[in-house]
Design a protein around this motif. Structure first.
Motif, PDB file in Angstrom:
ATOM      1  N   ASP A   1       5.850   9.038  20.563  1.00  0.00           N
ATOM      2  CA  ASP A   1       6.664   7.841  20.690  1.00  0.00           C
ATOM      3  C   ASP A   1       5.993   6.865  21.658  1.00  0.00           C
ATOM      4  OD1 ASP A   1       7.370   8.540  23.377  1.00  0.00           O
ATOM      5  OD2 ASP A   1       9.014   9.766  22.638  1.00  0.00           O
ATOM      6  N   ASP A   2       6.484   5.636  21.703  1.00  0.00           N
ATOM      7  CA  ASP A   2       5.871   4.590  22.530  1.00  0.00           C
ATOM      8  C   ASP A   2       5.826   4.976  24.002  1.00  0.00           C
ATOM      9  OD1 ASP A   2       5.335   2.990  20.351  1.00  0.00           O
ATOM     10  OD2 ASP A   2       7.143   1.775  20.577  1.00  0.00           O
ATOM     11  N   GLN A   3       6.883   5.612  24.513  1.00  0.00           N
ATOM     12  CA  GLN A   3       6.914   5.981  25.931  1.00  0.00           C
ATOM     13  C   GLN A   3       5.848   7.017  26.252  1.00  0.00           C
ATOM     14  OE1 GLN A   3       8.729   4.419  28.355  1.00  0.00           O
ATOM     15  NE2 GLN A   3       7.326   5.559  29.637  1.00  0.00           N
ATOM     16  N   THR A   4       5.689   7.997  25.383  1.00  0.00           N
ATOM     17  CA  THR A   4       4.654   9.013  25.593  1.00  0.00           C
ATOM     18  C   THR A   4       3.276   8.364  25.580  1.00  0.00           C
ATOM     19  OG1 THR A   4       6.054  10.688  24.562  1.00  0.00           O
ATOM     20  CG2 THR A   4       3.702  11.182  24.723  1.00  0.00           C
ATOM     21  N   MET A   5       3.053   7.423  24.663  1.00  0.00           N
ATOM     22  CA  MET A   5       1.769   6.718  24.611  1.00  0.00           C
ATOM     23  C   MET A   5       1.516   5.979  25.931  1.00  0.00           C
ATOM     24  SD  MET A   5       0.252   7.380  21.791  1.00  0.00           S
ATOM     25  CE  MET A   5      -0.945   6.081  21.592  1.00  0.00           C
ATOM     26  N   LYS A   6       2.536   5.311  26.450  1.00  0.00           N
ATOM     27  CA  LYS A   6       2.387   4.600  27.722  1.00  0.00           C
ATOM     28  C   LYS A   6       2.075   5.573  28.846  1.00  0.00           C
ATOM     29  CE  LYS A   6       5.351   0.753  26.439  1.00  0.00           C
ATOM     30  NZ  LYS A   6       6.652   0.118  26.617  1.00  0.00           N
ATOM     31  N   ASN A   7       2.737   6.731  28.845  1.00  0.00           N
ATOM     32  CA  ASN A   7       2.495   7.737  29.885  1.00  0.00           C
ATOM     33  C   ASN A   7       1.072   8.282  29.812  1.00  0.00           C
ATOM     34  OD1 ASN A   7       5.139   7.463  30.765  1.00  0.00           O
ATOM     35  ND2 ASN A   7       5.860   9.282  29.692  1.00  0.00           N
ATOM     36  N   LEU A   8       0.584   8.504  28.597  1.00  0.00           N
ATOM     37  CA  LEU A   8      -0.753   9.066  28.426  1.00  0.00           C
ATOM     38  C   LEU A   8      -1.869   8.054  28.640  1.00  0.00           C
ATOM     39  CD1 LEU A   8      -0.204  11.284  25.268  1.00  0.00           C
ATOM     40  CD2 LEU A   8      -0.656  12.083  27.577  1.00  0.00           C
ATOM     41  N   PHE A   9      -1.676   6.824  28.112  1.00  0.00           N
ATOM     42  CA  PHE A   9      -2.773   5.877  28.071  1.00  0.00           C
ATOM     43  C   PHE A   9      -2.535   4.600  28.867  1.00  0.00           C
ATOM     44  CE2 PHE A   9      -2.846   8.345  24.120  1.00  0.00           C
ATOM     45  CZ  PHE A   9      -4.081   8.951  24.266  1.00  0.00           C
ATOM     46  N   GLY A  10      -1.389   4.494  29.528  1.00  0.00           N
ATOM     47  CA  GLY A  10      -1.110   3.305  30.325  1.00  0.00           C
ATOM     48  C   GLY A  10      -0.328   2.271  29.556  1.00  0.00           C
TER      49      GLY A  10
ATOM     50  N   GLN B   1      -2.392  12.758  12.941  1.00  0.00           N
ATOM     51  CA  GLN B   1      -0.962  12.937  12.684  1.00  0.00           C
ATOM     52  C   GLN B   1      -0.214  13.177  13.995  1.00  0.00           C
ATOM     53  OE1 GLN B   1       0.464  12.480   9.726  1.00  0.00           O
ATOM     54  NE2 GLN B   1       2.451  12.732  10.669  1.00  0.00           N
ATOM     55  N   GLU B   2      -0.782  13.993  14.878  1.00  0.00           N
ATOM     56  CA  GLU B   2      -0.144  14.238  16.175  1.00  0.00           C
ATOM     57  C   GLU B   2      -0.016  12.943  16.979  1.00  0.00           C
ATOM     58  OE1 GLU B   2      -2.020  17.376  18.393  1.00  0.00           O
ATOM     59  OE2 GLU B   2      -2.026  18.704  16.653  1.00  0.00           O
ATOM     60  N   ILE B   3      -1.051  12.126  16.955  1.00  0.00           N
ATOM     61  CA  ILE B   3      -1.012  10.847  17.667  1.00  0.00           C
ATOM     62  C   ILE B   3       0.071   9.952  17.079  1.00  0.00           C
ATOM     63  CG2 ILE B   3      -2.286   8.698  18.114  1.00  0.00           C
ATOM     64  CD1 ILE B   3      -4.834  10.493  18.270  1.00  0.00           C
ATOM     65  N   MET B   4       0.154   9.911  15.755  1.00  0.00           N
ATOM     66  CA  MET B   4       1.149   9.059  15.104  1.00  0.00           C
ATOM     67  C   MET B   4       2.575   9.510  15.404  1.00  0.00           C
ATOM     68  SD  MET B   4      -0.524   6.655  13.846  1.00  0.00           S
ATOM     69  CE  MET B   4       0.843   5.841  13.044  1.00  0.00           C
ATOM     70  N   GLU B   5       2.754  10.771  15.729  1.00  0.00           N
ATOM     71  CA  GLU B   5       4.081  11.294  16.025  1.00  0.00           C
ATOM     72  C   GLU B   5       4.520  11.026  17.466  1.00  0.00           C
ATOM     73  OE1 GLU B   5       3.953  15.360  14.760  1.00  0.00           O
ATOM     74  OE2 GLU B   5       3.885  14.784  12.639  1.00  0.00           O
TER      75      GLU B   5
ATOM     76  N   ILE C   1       0.866  -1.174   0.000  1.00  0.00           N
ATOM     77  CA  ILE C   1       0.000   0.000   0.000  1.00  0.00           C
ATOM     78  C   ILE C   1       0.902   1.224   0.000  1.00  0.00           C
ATOM     79  CG2 ILE C   1      -1.734   1.309   1.287  1.00  0.00           C
ATOM     80  CD1 ILE C   1      -2.653  -1.349   2.491  1.00  0.00           C
ATOM     81  N   GLU C   2       0.660   2.146  -0.918  1.00  0.00           N
ATOM     82  CA  GLU C   2       1.470   3.356  -0.987  1.00  0.00           C
ATOM     83  C   GLU C   2       1.000   4.361   0.054  1.00  0.00           C
ATOM     84  OE1 GLU C   2       1.957   4.995  -4.876  1.00  0.00           O
ATOM     85  OE2 GLU C   2       2.333   3.018  -5.742  1.00  0.00           O
ATOM     86  N   VAL C   3       1.967   4.975   0.739  1.00  0.00           N
ATOM     87  CA  VAL C   3       1.696   6.020   1.726  1.00  0.00           C
ATOM     88  C   VAL C   3       2.663   7.170   1.478  1.00  0.00           C
ATOM     89  CG1 VAL C   3       0.829   4.412   3.477  1.00  0.00           C
ATOM     90  CG2 VAL C   3       3.269   4.970   3.413  1.00  0.00           C
ATOM     91  N   ASP C   4       2.414   8.298   2.138  1.00  0.00           N
ATOM     92  CA  ASP C   4       3.328   9.421   1.955  1.00  0.00           C
ATOM     93  C   ASP C   4       4.661   9.133   2.656  1.00  0.00           C
ATOM     94  OD1 ASP C   4       3.314  10.522   4.726  1.00  0.00           O
ATOM     95  OD2 ASP C   4       1.218  10.930   4.255  1.00  0.00           O
ATOM     96  N   GLU C   5       5.651   9.928   2.323  1.00  0.00           N
ATOM     97  CA  GLU C   5       7.017   9.695   2.799  1.00  0.00           C
ATOM     98  C   GLU C   5       7.119   9.737   4.330  1.00  0.00           C
ATOM     99  OE1 GLU C   5      11.392  11.771   2.382  1.00  0.00           O
ATOM    100  OE2 GLU C   5       9.913  12.117   0.811  1.00  0.00           O
ATOM    101  N   ALA C   6       6.449  10.697   4.960  1.00  0.00           N
ATOM    102  CA  ALA C   6       6.513  10.827   6.419  1.00  0.00           C
ATOM    103  C   ALA C   6       5.938   9.589   7.097  1.00  0.00           C
ATOM    104  CB  ALA C   6       5.773  12.082   6.874  1.00  0.00           C
ATOM    105  N   THR C   7       4.821   9.092   6.587  1.00  0.00           N
ATOM    106  CA  THR C   7       4.211   7.891   7.160  1.00  0.00           C
ATOM    107  C   THR C   7       5.133   6.698   6.987  1.00  0.00           C
ATOM    108  OG1 THR C   7       2.006   8.766   6.721  1.00  0.00           O
ATOM    109  CG2 THR C   7       2.179   6.396   7.080  1.00  0.00           C
ATOM    110  N   ALA C   8       5.750   6.588   5.836  1.00  0.00           N
ATOM    111  CA  ALA C   8       6.669   5.468   5.587  1.00  0.00           C
ATOM    112  C   ALA C   8       7.848   5.494   6.562  1.00  0.00           C
ATOM    113  CB  ALA C   8       7.172   5.509   4.148  1.00  0.00           C
ATOM    114  N   ARG C   9       8.391   6.686   6.813  1.00  0.00           N
ATOM    115  CA  ARG C   9       9.524   6.793   7.753  1.00  0.00           C
ATOM    116  C   ARG C   9       9.098   6.384   9.152  1.00  0.00           C
ATOM    117  NH1 ARG C   9      10.737  11.772   5.129  1.00  0.00           N
ATOM    118  NH2 ARG C   9       9.783  12.837   6.880  1.00  0.00           N
ATOM    119  N   LYS C  10       7.916   6.840   9.568  1.00  0.00           N
ATOM    120  CA  LYS C  10       7.425   6.491  10.909  1.00  0.00           C
ATOM    121  C   LYS C  10       7.171   4.992  11.009  1.00  0.00           C
ATOM    122  CE  LYS C  10       5.542  10.990  11.637  1.00  0.00           C
ATOM    123  NZ  LYS C  10       4.395  11.823  11.486  1.00  0.00           N
ATOM    124  N   TRP C  11       6.629   4.417   9.937  1.00  0.00           N
ATOM    125  CA  TRP C  11       6.375   2.979   9.922  1.00  0.00           C
ATOM    126  C   TRP C  11       7.688   2.211  10.093  1.00  0.00           C
ATOM    127  CZ3 TRP C  11       2.389  -0.131  10.535  1.00  0.00           C
ATOM    128  CH2 TRP C  11       2.507  -1.459  10.167  1.00  0.00           C
TER     129      TRP C  11
END
Length: 90
Positions: free
Chosen positions: A74-83, A68-72, A6-16
């Motif tokens: 990092d895993d640690q921030t996600m754990k801090n925010l959502f457990g 986009q903000e959510i995708m940016e 599946i084609e995605v934009d460059e920023a999404t590909a880098r994050k993936w």
């Protein structure tokens, strides 16, 4: 399982590329379910289905900018925010 591309934009590909294998696996499962629903709609246009999903998400506050903000985050921030067991990025 079979692989598709599946084609995605460059920023999404880098994050993936930078995302953990666990997140990739759980995301792939969710994408698989979305595609199953879209393709099992007796020929319903997938674009229309995706538009409906986008409209519903936006009406609930999940705009492309918020996503986009959510995708940016990092895993640690996600754990801090959502457990530790956050399902948001899985």
């Amino acid at each position: 399982m079979e692989r598709i591309v599946i084609e995605v934009d460059e920023a999404t590909a880098r994050k993936w590329d930078a995302t953990s294998e666990g997140v990739k696996t759980s995301t792939a499962k969710k994408i698989n379910e979305i595609l199953k629903l879209a393709l099992d709609k007796n020929g319903e246009d997938m674009t229309r289905l995706l538009d409906e999903i986008r409209e519903k998400a936006a009406s609930r506050g999940l705009t492309p900018e918020v996503f986009q903000e959510i995708m940016e985050l990092d895993d640690q921030t996600m754990k801090n925010l959502f457990g530790e067991t956050s399902e948001l990025k899985k």
